[in-house]
Design an enzyme around this catalytic site. Sequence first.
Site, short mmCIF file in Angstrom:
data_model
loop_
_atom_site.label_atom_id
_atom_site.label_comp_id
_atom_site.label_asym_id
_atom_site.label_seq_id
_atom_site.Cartn_x
_atom_site.Cartn_y
_atom_site.Cartn_z
CB SER A 180 -0.93 -0.03 1.22
OG SER A 180 -1.03 1.22 1.80
CE LYS A 181 -0.13 7.70 -3.45
NZ LYS A 181 -0.87 8.26 -4.58
NE ARG A 182 -4.45 5.00 2.53
CZ ARG A 182 -4.83 4.18 3.49
NH1 ARG A 182 -4.56 4.43 4.74
NH2 ARG A 182 -5.50 3.08 3.19
#
Length: 546
Positions: A292-294
């Site tokens: 996940s990018k976050r």
Amino acid sequence: MDLVKLANALIPDENVKPLSYYEEKYPERTLEKGAQVTRLAPSPTGFMHLGNLYVALANERIAHQNNGVFFLRIEDTDEKRKVEGAVEVIHSSLKYFGVAFDEGADLCGEYGPYYQRQRAEIYHAYAKELIMKGLAYPCFCGENELEEIRNYQTENKLLPGYYGEFAKCRNLTEEEIYENLKAGKPYVIRLKSQGDVEKKHAFHDEIKGDITVTENNQDVVILKSDGIPTYHFAHAIDDHFMRTTLVLRGEEWLSSLPIHIELFNALGFKLPKYAHNCSIQKIDGETRRKLSKRKDPEASLTFYREQGYLPEAVRTYMMTLLNSNFEEWLLKFPDKPLDEFKYSINKMGKSGALFDILKLNDISKTVMAKLTEKQAFDFFKAWAEEYGTDEQKGYFENEEYTLKALALCMGIGGKKRRKDFVCAKQATEMISYFYDDGFAPTYEYRFESAVVKKILEQFKSVYSYADDCSAWFEKVKQVASANGFATDMKAYKQNPENYPGNVSDVAEMLRIATTGLANTPDLWTIMQILGEERTLARLQTAIEKL
Ligand code: GLU
């Protein structure tokens, strides 16, 4: 209804060219047998995900290993997500990992423009064609009307979307349309879907294999109210006119495939081959989830540059994720260029590849161990210039000194290459004790201070820079014996309780005093590199701190 008149009212002739113009301008490509045209089509968000590299590498390999074409198209139809400088980020980050395009945005190429925003005319020409054929229509529904439809569908547990009886503007009369236009009501152009969700078709996905696809029945938007196309419409037009033969993209697009199939058919275009690639996953506690990018710093390509991973290491690791038979090949041919591996789309996983940074680190160590000290120096120096602290930049000012430190830490000239270095950041931290600016010992000895102090003092008084390795070691042994430490390891092992420790414990004290670390490469060589003055000064400081 006069569809030609409607099409002209919505998209005047002077804004577009006849369709034959586009077919001629973007002719079929002349390709060798088996050559594929592939592309990467990112949105310019400024963020490059590891998944982008994954898809880029697969597309690049497929195109280049058979003399095909790999191009870059910028999907900038969503103004809100656009970030200044993002295309530069795409180019530079992919170039860093050795992925090169043959044509595309900011490069030459006969099939451009490669920015979707610059292709409005062609989208309009084909939207017009669909309107004339009765396969597209203007929709004046505003947010409120769409919300009403959505609420009704949710309450009645119906399929969501703008379709069939809910597609209100499908059935507007000619008068209603012109009235709305006259009143200046904003509108979008929607596909008039001919599909039936009850109908299913067999479809061959190049990665997923044989799958079943349900027909689309959604009247999807093809041109937004500002005349900009949606992804779906632009995809069909662009991949047709850029003559893409294989669309290898993320599996998040698989659910849109029915729309794309209908659009290609409605436009009269031949469908390219499709390959839907699973997202990279990672283990998070008990679960397996998408990278996940976050949540995961390692999801960003910037991470690998900031840490200073060798591009080849990341590329090699990505290949292990991309093709199940790659590792076997690598074991057989550890020194061959990666591009000699025969990449195969059939060997791509049907389920998500699992990202494992420890495995990447292992591969990195092996790739790092192939470098000469000069290659490592150049790579670390370039890394430090971009990402290092001021102190770290300074390490690379004295090339001769640092080359010696690197050669030792890499085991160059020794019996076996050491595999301690993972990436530039970690390696630079590992060699920091060679520099006064980076030497920050905490002096954690395992023996009483008085004992350590005495040993350090005695060693300092006998140390001579001119000693060779064995003379030096004799002195270490002397000091050890003088303090009751065992120098005969066999005797020590038989009766360890008879000694406070052995000669290697003494060497550890000297090591901690001069490097701050309990484990390092050969200490005599370290002292040779540090030089007489620095070695004695460090011993003195260590003594004073006790
Ligand atoms: N612009 C889309 C994305 O960034 C591209 C999908 C495709 O490759 O067709 O996900």
